[in-house]
Structures are given as structure tokens and as C-alpha cells.
Design a protein around this motif. Structure first.
Motif, PDB file in Angstrom:
ATOM      1  N   GLU A 198     -16.840 131.266  47.402  1.00 59.72           N
ATOM      2  CA  GLU A 198     -17.486 130.894  46.297  1.00 59.72           C
ATOM      3  C   GLU A 198     -16.749 130.434  45.104  1.00 59.72           C
ATOM      4  OE1 GLU A 198     -21.426 133.099  44.358  1.00 59.72           O
ATOM      5  OE2 GLU A 198     -20.927 133.446  46.363  1.00 59.72           O
ATOM      6  N   LEU A 199     -15.774 131.376  44.776  1.00 60.10           N
ATOM      7  CA  LEU A 199     -14.820 131.266  43.704  1.00 60.10           C
ATOM      8  C   LEU A 199     -14.358 129.962  43.856  1.00 60.10           C
ATOM      9  CD1 LEU A 199     -13.373 134.781  43.154  1.00 60.10           C
ATOM     10  CD2 LEU A 199     -15.314 133.528  41.921  1.00 60.10           C
ATOM     11  N   GLY A 200     -13.374 129.503  45.243  1.00 54.67           N
ATOM     12  CA  GLY A 200     -12.841 128.368  45.509  1.00 54.67           C
ATOM     13  C   GLY A 200     -13.909 127.137  45.222  1.00 54.67           C
ATOM     14  N   ILE A 201     -14.912 126.949  45.644  1.00 55.45           N
ATOM     15  CA  ILE A 201     -15.982 125.951  45.471  1.00 55.45           C
ATOM     16  C   ILE A 201     -16.410 125.831  43.841  1.00 55.45           C
ATOM     17  CG2 ILE A 201     -18.495 125.484  45.766  1.00 55.45           C
ATOM     18  CD1 ILE A 201     -18.166 126.304  48.588  1.00 55.45           C
ATOM     19  N   GLY A 202     -16.338 126.973  43.219  1.00 48.96           N
ATOM     20  CA  GLY A 202     -16.731 126.918  41.840  1.00 48.96           C
ATOM     21  C   GLY A 202     -15.650 126.408  41.014  1.00 48.96           C
ATOM     22  N   ALA A 203     -14.301 126.803  41.211  1.00 48.27           N
ATOM     23  CA  ALA A 203     -13.328 126.343  40.553  1.00 48.27           C
ATOM     24  C   ALA A 203     -12.900 124.764  40.651  1.00 48.27           C
ATOM     25  CB  ALA A 203     -12.172 127.063  40.962  1.00 48.27           C
ATOM     26  N   VAL A 204     -13.136 124.393  42.047  1.00 51.43           N
ATOM     27  CA  VAL A 204     -12.812 122.707  42.388  1.00 51.43           C
ATOM     28  C   VAL A 204     -13.980 122.170  41.595  1.00 51.43           C
ATOM     29  CG1 VAL A 204     -12.827 121.183  44.090  1.00 51.43           C
ATOM     30  CG2 VAL A 204     -11.552 123.177  44.351  1.00 51.43           C
ATOM     31  N   SER A 205     -15.107 122.459  41.651  1.00 46.93           N
ATOM     32  CA  SER A 205     -16.552 122.064  41.154  1.00 46.93           C
ATOM     33  C   SER A 205     -15.953 121.939  39.589  1.00 46.93           C
ATOM     34  CB  SER A 205     -17.675 122.532  41.646  1.00 46.93           C
ATOM     35  OG  SER A 205     -17.758 122.472  42.708  1.00 46.93           O
ATOM     36  N   GLY A 206     -15.941 122.891  38.945  1.00 47.11           N
ATOM     37  CA  GLY A 206     -15.821 122.886  37.522  1.00 47.11           C
ATOM     38  C   GLY A 206     -14.861 122.082  37.113  1.00 47.11           C
ATOM     39  N   ILE A 207     -13.652 122.242  37.661  1.00 50.13           N
ATOM     40  CA  ILE A 207     -12.595 121.342  37.116  1.00 50.13           C
ATOM     41  C   ILE A 207     -12.752 119.650  37.335  1.00 50.13           C
ATOM     42  CG2 ILE A 207     -10.078 120.612  37.525  1.00 50.13           C
ATOM     43  CD1 ILE A 207      -9.593 123.416  38.232  1.00 50.13           C
ATOM     44  N   ALA A 208     -13.420 119.369  38.665  1.00 52.35           N
ATOM     45  CA  ALA A 208     -13.737 117.934  38.685  1.00 52.35           C
ATOM     46  C   ALA A 208     -14.740 117.407  37.972  1.00 52.35           C
ATOM     47  CB  ALA A 208     -14.092 117.873  40.357  1.00 52.35           C
ATOM     48  N   ILE A 209     -15.872 118.165  37.790  1.00 56.89           N
ATOM     49  CA  ILE A 209     -16.988 117.963  36.988  1.00 56.89           C
ATOM     50  C   ILE A 209     -16.609 117.604  35.597  1.00 56.89           C
ATOM     51  CG2 ILE A 209     -19.535 118.505  36.245  1.00 56.89           C
ATOM     52  CD1 ILE A 209     -19.898 119.647  38.943  1.00 56.89           C
ATOM     53  N   GLY A 210     -15.924 118.660  35.044  1.00 58.27           N
ATOM     54  CA  GLY A 210     -15.418 118.641  33.708  1.00 58.27           C
ATOM     55  C   GLY A 210     -14.498 117.263  33.284  1.00 58.27           C
ATOM     56  N   ARG A 211     -13.426 117.193  34.250  1.00 58.49           N
ATOM     57  CA  ARG A 211     -12.593 116.106  34.063  1.00 58.49           C
ATOM     58  C   ARG A 211     -13.274 114.636  34.197  1.00 58.49           C
ATOM     59  NH1 ARG A 211      -6.946 117.632  37.149  1.00 58.49           N
ATOM     60  NH2 ARG A 211      -6.225 118.962  35.555  1.00 58.49           N
ATOM     61  N   THR A 212     -14.331 114.609  35.024  1.00 58.81           N
ATOM     62  CA  THR A 212     -15.091 113.333  35.121  1.00 58.81           C
ATOM     63  C   THR A 212     -15.971 113.225  33.807  1.00 58.81           C
ATOM     64  OG1 THR A 212     -15.201 113.760  37.640  1.00 58.81           O
ATOM     65  CG2 THR A 212     -16.763 112.443  36.489  1.00 58.81           C
ATOM     66  N   GLY A 213     -16.381 114.159  33.452  1.00 57.60           N
ATOM     67  CA  GLY A 213     -17.180 114.104  32.086  1.00 57.60           C
ATOM     68  C   GLY A 213     -16.338 113.795  30.949  1.00 57.60           C
ATOM     69  N   ARG A 214     -15.185 114.189  30.939  1.00 54.35           N
ATOM     70  CA  ARG A 214     -14.255 113.676  29.682  1.00 54.35           C
ATOM     71  C   ARG A 214     -13.769 112.492  29.823  1.00 54.35           C
ATOM     72  NH1 ARG A 214      -9.203 117.328  30.188  1.00 54.35           N
ATOM     73  NH2 ARG A 214      -8.367 115.971  31.507  1.00 54.35           N
ATOM     74  N   TRP A 215     -13.616 112.062  31.207  1.00 59.23           N
ATOM     75  CA  TRP A 215     -13.107 110.586  31.592  1.00 59.23           C
ATOM     76  C   TRP A 215     -14.274 109.573  31.011  1.00 59.23           C
ATOM     77  CZ3 TRP A 215     -15.175 106.874  34.670  1.00 59.23           C
ATOM     78  CH2 TRP A 215     -14.582 105.587  34.782  1.00 59.23           C
ATOM     79  N   VAL A 216     -15.583 109.954  31.350  1.00 58.11           N
ATOM     80  CA  VAL A 216     -16.582 109.177  31.024  1.00 58.11           C
ATOM     81  C   VAL A 216     -16.632 108.931  29.363  1.00 58.11           C
ATOM     82  CG1 VAL A 216     -19.118 108.940  31.039  1.00 58.11           C
ATOM     83  CG2 VAL A 216     -17.775 109.613  33.023  1.00 58.11           C
ATOM     84  N   LEU A 217     -16.741 110.016  28.733  1.00 60.83           N
ATOM     85  CA  LEU A 217     -16.674 110.055  27.234  1.00 60.83           C
ATOM     86  C   LEU A 217     -15.556 109.237  26.566  1.00 60.83           C
ATOM     87  CD1 LEU A 217     -17.966 113.950  26.404  1.00 60.83           C
ATOM     88  CD2 LEU A 217     -19.131 111.702  26.048  1.00 60.83           C
ATOM     89  N   LYS A 218     -14.467 109.349  27.334  1.00 61.44           N
ATOM     90  CA  LYS A 218     -13.246 108.364  26.711  1.00 61.44           C
ATOM     91  C   LYS A 218     -13.532 106.934  27.048  1.00 61.44           C
ATOM     92  CE  LYS A 218      -9.221 110.168  27.099  1.00 61.44           C
ATOM     93  NZ  LYS A 218      -7.937 110.776  27.577  1.00 61.44           N
ATOM     94  N   ARG A 219     -13.706 106.777  28.258  1.00 59.38           N
ATOM     95  CA  ARG A 219     -13.821 105.161  28.908  1.00 59.38           C
ATOM     96  C   ARG A 219     -15.084 104.542  28.243  1.00 59.38           C
ATOM     97  NH1 ARG A 219     -13.669 101.024  29.761  1.00 59.38           N
ATOM     98  NH2 ARG A 219     -12.927  99.772  31.850  1.00 59.38           N
ATOM     99  N   PHE A 220     -16.328 105.419  28.092  1.00 56.88           N
ATOM    100  CA  PHE A 220     -17.514 104.520  27.612  1.00 56.88           C
ATOM    101  C   PHE A 220     -17.991 105.278  26.517  1.00 56.88           C
ATOM    102  CE2 PHE A 220     -17.219 104.400  32.219  1.00 56.88           C
ATOM    103  CZ  PHE A 220     -17.010 102.850  32.541  1.00 56.88           C
ATOM    104  N   PRO A 221     -17.524 105.384  25.416  1.00 58.82           N
ATOM    105  CA  PRO A 221     -18.086 105.729  23.900  1.00 58.82           C
ATOM    106  C   PRO A 221     -19.374 105.597  24.024  1.00 58.82           C
ATOM    107  CG  PRO A 221     -16.123 104.457  23.431  1.00 58.82           C
ATOM    108  CD  PRO A 221     -16.428 104.224  24.842  1.00 58.82           C
TER     109      PRO A 221
END
Length: 493
Positions: A198-221
Motif C-alpha cells: 500500500e505504501l509502495g503503490i502510494g509513493a510511486v503514484s504520488g511521485i508519478a502523478i505530481g511530476r506529470t502534473g508539473r510537466w504539463v503546467l510547464k509544457r502547456f501554460p
């Protein structure tokens, strides 16, 4: 008998508006009395409940669990936004041990104390599991509302621990409740594996979703600016929902996703932080109001002695013992360990967790809920009110400059290479007593404003910098190190 039933949207909006306004207005009492804001919000909810002056009939534990879960997700996302990854790296090991071993140790000690006080083992273990973790909402609100500036390692340890230990407490509580409800033996290996997954799935998901969201905001203002925080709210919702559907920890995921979003300056960065700060406070108020509505004072009076006993055991023995054991290998001194052990604040999370036994119709579930409620109230009164005094007594306050009374910021659809930074002038700084014209700033950086008390001063060449001034500088990113040699660390950095 209740005099008001929440049956129509108009009544719901009227009641919510009245309770929200009342909570905000009476929060002024927190600064004067030292009573934590969380307890004030809880008290407003109790006064409005079926046995209070409001007479609002509310007893839906499932709705309370749903609302509390959503509120906590947004509170944790806001906490992640304000947790620098660099600071996290310095405390991740001790905070991680506190969030796992510390939670299990606290639960066991409280459970033993509960059994010795006359509770059945099943009830004692449920209470121990429910109150085992510190509460992110309570810790964040007390530390920020009290105005206490803790030493960096102490403050970050408390905040990171409270941000990542909720998943462990949720898993532990769910396992204990299921074992009690189904009268099944506990499989330690299976439980340990479930926790790790449960902790592993949560950690991987949070990092992946957060980084993806950050990339979208930087790539597509995104324009207009109001859509940017709307997008980050969507990221927070996805960060909780995606791993939760995969039987992962949505709470750990949403905290890490917030950290990934806040790791870099993004478009409309300040607006995003303000919106999420507001949303976190709104979530916190709403969560405590709903939980206050669930409380029945007549029932609470019946369990007050056992609740008070366990609250004192938790405050003076269980939490300090677990903290001392967990932090001993990491070089914390006695003052730091004592402070962290005392500021193990409990808030809405234990009360939300206490709805699980009621929903699953476990024997004595309402008694468990009421005992947990008493523990939270005593904890807030005893520990929450003593944070500023104890920080001074144990000398764990930070010497870093406090933020200025006025804010000057600039933001746009794309991040700027130049930032506006605030510096407090201390008498030990090289620039203290100097004229603006004599300060050897790099050619690409310049002063913008000087705040002296309640006066806003133009930084003319003849203006002399005095102790206590807040100076706003326009600083190019490559000039940051040189500017800090003269002005120290920026306020809030």
C-alpha cells in the motif's frame, strides 16, 4: 429533540454558511487564549449539534468518513506544496521511522494501558490503532497559527512525520477493525506485506502523478490564471483516487504529489499556493465542524474518565517513549526529542478513523468513538496550548528571520528567471547600517522596497538600512548566492 434537519440544499447552504462564518469569527479567540483552532472548530460543531443550541440532527458516520477523507487529502496536498524536497531529504529517515515504528509502538502502548484500565483487548487495540498517528491538520495549524518558528530539522521532522504517518494508521486501524469484526486471527506476515504494498503503490503514484502534473503546467501554460489552481486541485484529486483504487495509500500519494508540484516555480506559483492554503483551511474547518456534529455530550460524559486516562498515558508516556526510541539513532538531542515527543498532536484523523468501527458495526463501536473524541479534546487542550511555551523553554525556536508584514510578489503564465526576495536586516549582517548606494549588489539585481515598521520606504541611494528592516530585492537566479552573503537567507526560505 433535534430542531433542524438538513433536508434541502437551501438549508444545507444556510447552515454551512452560518457555521463557517461563526468558526472564522471565533477563531480570534485562539490567539488570545492559546486554544488550538481545531478545537474551536470542533466546539462550534458540538454546539450546533443535536444536543447543542443549534439542534442540527446529523449522525451519518459514512458521510463523515467520506468528507473527512476528502478534506484530509487536500490538507496533505497543501502540506506537500510547502515541503521543500531538499528539506525532506534531511529528515526522511527519522520521520519515516516515526511514521512506521513510532505509530506501531504508540498503538501497542496505548492498547496495553487501555486493557490495564479495564477495556477488553479488542476495544483497547482499536483505540490504540486509531490514536497512533499524529494529525497533519492539527500539526500544520498549530505550528503556523501559533507563529512559532522552529529549528529547521525539528519543524520538518514534525511536518513530514505527520504527513506520511496517516497511511500507516489507516492501514493499522482497518486491519484491527476487520479482525475484530470478523473474529479472525491476525496474520502478521500478510499484514506487513499489505502495508508495504500500500505504501509502495502510494509513493510511486504520488511521485508519478505530481511530476506529470508539473510537466504539463510547464509544457502547456494555462490561461486564464484561475485555471492553474483548478488544474492542481485536479492533480490532488487524481493523486488520491488513482492509488486508492489500486489498494494503495492515497494519503501518501497526495502528499508526495503536492511536494512534486511545489518543487519548482511554476506558472502562477503564488496563486496556486494561496488557493490551496485557503482550500486546506476550508477543509479543516468543514472536517472539524462535521465531526463536532457527530458528538453527543451526554455519551461523552460517560466515557470521560477512561478517555482522560488514556489521553494522559498517550501524552506523557506512549508518544514520548516511542519518539525517544525512534530518534535515538539519528543524533537528536534531548531537547529536540522531548519537544517532538510532546507535540504529537491528534486532531480530526483519529475521529475520522473512529467512524470505521461504527460503519462496520463492531461491538462497542460508539463507545470507541466517544473515547477517541475525549482523547483528541484533552490532547488539543494539554499539548496544543503549550507549543509556544515549550518551544521557548526547550530552545528549539529558529533564529531565521520572520516573514514581513507586507508581501510583494510577481507572477505570470511562465516562470521568471528573476525573483522578488525579502530579507530581514539583522544587526550582524554586513549591510546593516549601510546606505543603499554603498551596498555592492550585482548589476543585474536591485532593491525595490524597504519596509520599516508600518512604513513603506523607497530605496533611494541615501536610505540607510536599519536593524529590523525588511528589504525587497529583485534578484537574478545566478546572483542568489552573492546576495545571501550580504543579506543572509531570504525570509521564508
Amino acid at each position: 429533540m433535534p430542531i433542524l434537519s438538513l433536508t434541502t440544499p437551501a438549508i444545507v447552504m444556510l447552515v454551512f454558511g452560518a457555521l463557517l462564518a461563526t468558526s472564522v469569527l471565533v477563531s480570534k479567540a485562539s490567539a488570545r487564549t492559546g486554544v488550538p483552532l481545531t478545537l474551536i472548530f470542533l466546539g462550534v460543531g458540538m454546539l450546533a449539534g443535536s444536543e447543542g443550541i443549534g439542534g442540527i440532527a446529523f449522525g451519518d458516520y459514512e458521510v463523515a468518513l467520506w468528507l473527512g477523507t476528502a478534506a484530509l487529502a487536500f490538507i496533505l496536498f497543501d502540506g506537500g506544496l510547502n515541503t521543500p524536497p531538499a528539506a525532506l531529504q534531511s529528515v526522511i529517515r527519522p520521520a519515516g521511522v516515526l511514521a512506521t515504528v513510532g505509530v506501531l509502538g504508540t498503538a501497542a502502548l496505548v492498547a496495553v494501558a487501555g486493557h490495564l484500565a479495564g477495556l477488553e483487548w479488542e476495544t483497547a487495540w482499536m483505540i490504540g490503532a486509531i490514536v497512533s498517528s499524529t494529525d497533519a491538520a492539527a500539526v500544520f495549524s498549530v505550528l503556523r497559527a501559533s507563529g512559532v518558528h522552529l529549528k529547521r530539522r525539528v519543524g520538518m521532522t514534525l511536518e513530514v512525520e505527520s504527513g506520511v504517518n496517516d497511511p500507516v494508521a489507516f492501514i493499522l486501524t482497518a486491519v484491527v477493525v476487520q479482525v475484530v469484526a470478523n473474529s479472525a486471527p491476525l496474520s502478521v506476515p500478510n499484514t506487513a506485506l499489505a502495508v508495504v504494498l500500500e505504501l509502495g503503490i502510494g509513493a510511486v503514484s504520488g511521485i508519478a502523478i505530481g511530476r506529470t502534473g508539473r510537466w504539463v503546467l510547464k509544457r502547456f501554460p494555462v490561461r486564464p490564471s484561475g485555471l492553474v489552481p483548478s488544474f492542481t486541485i485536479a492533480v490532488a484529486s487524481l493523486a488520491y483516487g488513482v492509488p486508492a483504487l489500486m489498494h494503495g495509500s492515497g494519503f501518501l500519494s497526495v502528499y508526495l504529489a503536492g511536494m512534486m508540484i511545489g518543487a519548482e516555480r511554476l506558472p502562477y506559483h503564488t496563486s496556486v499556493q494561496r488557493v490551496h492554503d485557503t482550500l486546506a483551511w476550508l477543509s479543516q474547518i468543514g472536517m472539524f465542524l462535521v465531526l463536532g456534529l457527530l458528538a453527543f455530550p451526554t455519551r461523552i460524559l460517560d466515557v470521560w474518565p477512561i478517555g482522560l486516562t488514556l489521553a494522559l498515558v498517550l501524552a506523557f508516556f506512549a508518544r514520548p517513549t516511542a519518539v525517544a526510541f525512534c530518534l535515538a539513532p539519528f543524533g537528536y538531542d534531548r531537547r529536540e526529542i522531548s519537544f517532538i515527543g510532546w507535540v504529537g498532536l491528534r486532531g480530526a484523523v483519529p475521529i475520522v478513523l473512529a467512524t470505521l468501527p461504527v460503519i462496520m458495526e463492531v461491538p462497542n463501536a460508539e463507545r470507541v468513538f466517544d473515547i477517541v473524541f475525549v482523547i483528541v479534546v484533552v490532547n488539543a487542550l494539554l499539548q496544543g496550548t503549550s507549543v509556544p511555551w515549550l518551544a521557548r523553554k526547550l530552545r528549539v525556536e529558529s533564529a531565521d528571520p520572520s516573514p514581513p508584514d507586507a508581501l510583494l510578489e510577481i507572477e505570470g503564465p511562465v516562470p521568471f528567471d528573476t525573483e522578488i526576495q525579502s530579507y530581514q536586516i539583522d544587526e550582524l549582517l554586513p549591510v546593516c547600517g549601510s546606505l543603499i548606494v554603498d551596498v555592492p549588489l550585482p548589476a543585474t539585481s536591485s532593491p525595490m522596497l524597504v519596509i520599516r515598521g508600518s512604513a513603506l520606504l523607497t530605496p533611494t541611494p541615501e536610505l540607510r538600512l536599519e536593524p529590523g528592516d525588511h528589504v525587497y530585492l529583485l534578484v537574478e537566479s545566478q546572483d542568489g548566492a552573492m546576495v545571501q552573503l550580504m543579506f543572509g537567507r531570504p525570509a521564508g526560505a
